[in-house]
Design an enzyme around this catalytic site. Structure first.
Site, short mmCIF file in Angstrom:
data_model
loop_
_atom_site.label_atom_id
_atom_site.label_comp_id
_atom_site.label_asym_id
_atom_site.label_seq_id
_atom_site.Cartn_x
_atom_site.Cartn_y
_atom_site.Cartn_z
N HIS A 91 0.81 -1.23 0.00
CA HIS A 91 0.00 0.00 0.00
C HIS A 91 0.84 1.27 0.00
O HIS A 91 0.31 2.36 -0.20
CB HIS A 91 -0.93 0.00 1.22
CG HIS A 91 -1.73 -1.25 1.32
ND1 HIS A 91 -1.44 -2.25 2.21
CD2 HIS A 91 -2.78 -1.68 0.60
CE1 HIS A 91 -2.30 -3.24 2.04
NE2 HIS A 91 -3.12 -2.92 1.07
N GLU A 143 -2.93 3.29 2.14
CA GLU A 143 -2.46 3.88 0.87
C GLU A 143 -2.68 5.40 0.87
O GLU A 143 -1.83 6.16 0.43
CB GLU A 143 -3.21 3.24 -0.31
CG GLU A 143 -2.70 3.79 -1.64
CD GLU A 143 -3.50 3.31 -2.84
OE1 GLU A 143 -3.93 2.14 -2.85
OE2 GLU A 143 -3.69 4.13 -3.76
N SER A 239 -9.99 -5.03 3.01
CA SER A 239 -9.48 -4.93 1.64
C SER A 239 -10.40 -4.01 0.85
O SER A 239 -11.54 -4.36 0.54
CB SER A 239 -9.43 -6.31 0.99
OG SER A 239 -9.40 -6.19 -0.40
#
Ligand code: SF4
Length: 350
Positions: A91, A143, A239
């Site tokens: 990420h 991220e 996720s």
């Protein structure tokens, strides 16, 4: 389109009228494959333990399997013993994390997906040109933290179309949007549309930030969802791209959709009155977990499997540079274990 029949195990009174539509592409993307193999190779080459900052990819099975082999997952670099080796996850991390690792003399292997690195570079470039950067993404996701950390003075996160009205910029003619790589394409475009209503000269990023794997998996699930009463998405709750697949399946017409880590989490009640089940998996999900789901369904009469393919993926990233160098120097190969769907084309990254 391919239709196969899985051998239906001997389950008394199992109906045989159901079928499965299996999305393709699904499962591992090139960035996840590279990150997981990086930890595997680091364990083989250096021996355990190998520290990994955050989950290497957002999948419970992958993390548990690597932990059994000697990976130690930590939340931050200050939990890694001075001088030890640490892998940064797919990420990505902010410059502050690189600095903290250097301050502790850690040996780092950066498994950031090259497509995330591309977004980091965009952020740096637009910040250098003094743009206000609107990062469409989910606050708190690793991220987004990594990308925002590249230029915290210039970047603000926009979580959804509903947040557009709250955005404040210095110069409405000097604004650009970029995005997290794993968002819903449709929702992101809606956010951009609303941003452009407010800032007509809003600049686009030079190329798509939502990555090929996220887009391909959404297109495939969109195609099969209208034909399904139920869609099962294999993937973990944290996720992002897996959660998006479940949402996209519902929006595209599936009556019901569920996200599961393991086949054992399927509630048989979901199957009541269902003749067609769609199955797909997020970009961090190994195929073995999908096979378990197909087996579970076959045991309940859903033995006919039709693959619904909307794209073929050939992308493969080379291993992180630090690891490649070490493996080559010791005469070890940088080859990968053969996994389903992997093709020969290699894209070298630096
Ligand atoms: S989902 Fe996309 S950005 Fe994330 S690791 Fe995979 S290829 Fe890279």
């Amino acid at each position: 389109m391919t239709t196969t029949s899985l051998p239906t195990p001997a389950v008394p009174d199992a109906p045989t009228t159901g079928r499965v539509l299996l999305a393709a592409p699904r499962g591992y993307c090139a960035g996840v494959d590279r990150a997981v193999v990086a930890v595997e190779k680091a364990l083989e080459h250096y021996g355990a333990p190998i520290y990994v900052r955050k989950e290497i990819v957002h999948n419970k099975y992958v993390v548990e399997t690597l932990a059994e082999r000697g990976a130690i997952f930590v939340d931050d670099t200050d939990e890694v013993p001075e001088g030890a080796r640490v892998v940064f996850s797919a990420h990505g991390v902010s410059p502050a994390v690189h600095e903290a690792a250097a301050a502790r003399s850690l040996e780092t292997i950066d498994a950031t997906c090259p497509l995330v690195t591309k977004v980091h570079k965009e952020a740096v470039r637009f910040a250098a040109d003094d743009f206000d950067i609107l990062l469409i993404g989910h606050d708190g996701h690793e991220e987004v933290e990594g990308t925002a950390g590249e230029a915290p003075e210039h970047i603000q996160v926009v979580n959804s179309p509903d947040e557009v009205d709250k955005v404040v910029v210095r110069d409405p003619d000097k604004v650009v949007w970029i995005s997290q790589t794993t968002l819903s394409v449709d929702e992101t475009m809606e956010t951009v549309r609303r941003l452009r209503e407010r800032f007509p000269t809003l600049q686009d990023p030079p190329s798509d930030d939502i990555c090929y794997a996220t887009q391909n998996r959404q297109v495939a699930v969109k195609k099969l969802a209208p034909r399904c009463e139920l869609v099962i998405v294999v993937g973990s709750r944290n996720s992002s791209n897996s959660v998006r697949l479940m949402e996209v399946a519902k929006e595209a017409g599936a009556d019901d959709a569920h996200l599961i880590d393991y086949a054992k989490e399927i509630d048989p009640a979901w199957l009541e009155g269902v003749t067609t089940v769609g199955v797909t998996s997020g970009a961090s999900v190994p195929e073995i977990l999908v096979e378990d789901v197909l087996q579970f369904l076959a045991e309940r009469g859903y033995g006919e499997v039709e693959e619904v393919r909307t794209a073929t993926e050939d992308l493969m990233f080379s291993l992180p540079r630090e690891l490649r160098g070490a493996l080559k120097a010791s005469g070890q190969g940088t080859g990968r274990p053969q996994r389903e769907g992997r093709r020969a084309l290699r894209v070298d990254t630096v």
